[in-house]
Scaffold this active site. Sequence first.
Site, PDB file in Angstrom:
ATOM      1  N   HIS A  90      27.755 -18.136  90.985  1.00 51.31           N
ATOM      2  CA  HIS A  90      28.783 -18.276  91.411  1.00 51.31           C
ATOM      3  C   HIS A  90      29.758 -19.209  91.009  1.00 51.31           C
ATOM      4  O   HIS A  90      29.478 -20.756  91.288  1.00 51.31           O
ATOM      5  CB  HIS A  90      28.665 -18.178  92.768  1.00 51.31           C
ATOM      6  CG  HIS A  90      30.595 -17.458  93.273  1.00 51.31           C
ATOM      7  ND1 HIS A  90      31.671 -18.822  93.329  1.00 51.31           N
ATOM      8  CD2 HIS A  90      30.946 -16.290  93.140  1.00 51.31           C
ATOM      9  CE1 HIS A  90      32.740 -17.662  93.777  1.00 51.31           C
ATOM     10  NE2 HIS A  90      32.299 -16.488  93.121  1.00 51.31           N
ATOM     11  N   GLU A 134      33.761 -13.991  85.367  1.00 53.82           N
ATOM     12  CA  GLU A 134      34.116 -14.123  86.481  1.00 53.82           C
ATOM     13  C   GLU A 134      35.278 -15.460  85.741  1.00 53.82           C
ATOM     14  O   GLU A 134      34.865 -17.225  85.726  1.00 53.82           O
ATOM     15  CB  GLU A 134      33.447 -14.887  87.584  1.00 53.82           C
ATOM     16  CG  GLU A 134      34.040 -15.127  88.826  1.00 53.82           C
ATOM     17  CD  GLU A 134      32.649 -15.730  89.596  1.00 53.82           C
ATOM     18  OE1 GLU A 134      33.296 -16.039  91.291  1.00 53.82           O
ATOM     19  OE2 GLU A 134      31.868 -16.628  89.160  1.00 53.82           O
ATOM     20  N   GLY A 144      41.531 -17.135  92.646  1.00 55.93           N
ATOM     21  CA  GLY A 144      42.654 -17.962  93.348  1.00 55.93           C
ATOM     22  C   GLY A 144      43.578 -18.176  92.845  1.00 55.93           C
ATOM     23  O   GLY A 144      44.735 -18.704  93.649  1.00 55.93           O
TER      24      GLY A 144
END
Length: 237
Positions: A82, A152, A158
């Site tokens: 991640h 990603e 964000g």
Amino acid sequence: MNPQTTEQVAGLYKKIVSGTKRRRKSKIVIAPPFVFITALKKIGGTELGAQDVFWENEGAYTGEVSAKMIKSAGANYVIVGHSERREILGETDEMINKKIRAALKAGLKTVLCVGERDRNDPNFQNFVKKELEADLSGVSKAHAGNLIIAYEPIWAIGTGHTPSADDIFEMATYIRRSIFDILGKKAAYETPVLYGGSVDRKNAGRFLRAKGINGLLVGGASVAAQEFISIVSAADV
């Protein structure tokens, strides 16, 4: 590291399960912090995943969690690489590769996260290809059926800035070509590709309509029950 208590996570989970029980075709996997997996398994309602895994099966590695522990707790999925672990914790491709191989060997469905830092970098595609080559080095084709790739883009997480459907399709295609080179034709066609990065109820449908995308990796929106339920509804159309 959210939610903070068993009571909070159970309440959130129950709302999500109740709000999505009429879904017809979408599949949900919830990946809570390690300590909550067993509690959610007892409640039931969705498949579960872990947010990370260690590469050794056992040993003196205080604080780490093995693939076998994850399966014993009740999860069948795991997220590896991640962006937050790469960027904040300094996780390297070498570490991620060892985790990927351990998770796949243990039979966990493994979500590998990849993505460029800067979309304006003329070599951004090559950045992702190098991640895939390093992270999947030595992975057996026999284990490729449990592999999932999450695109990603770090610059989108964000920030509220998101790639267009065409941009996502371009990258999904590039990822599949890279998988073809690394793991062969079957894996290139069959490996699911997810999109993650500032996903919310307003843009989920647009991302899901992007060609080459099979689902979403949802971050902050997943800890707001109604927001997440709306995203699932978009996936169930």
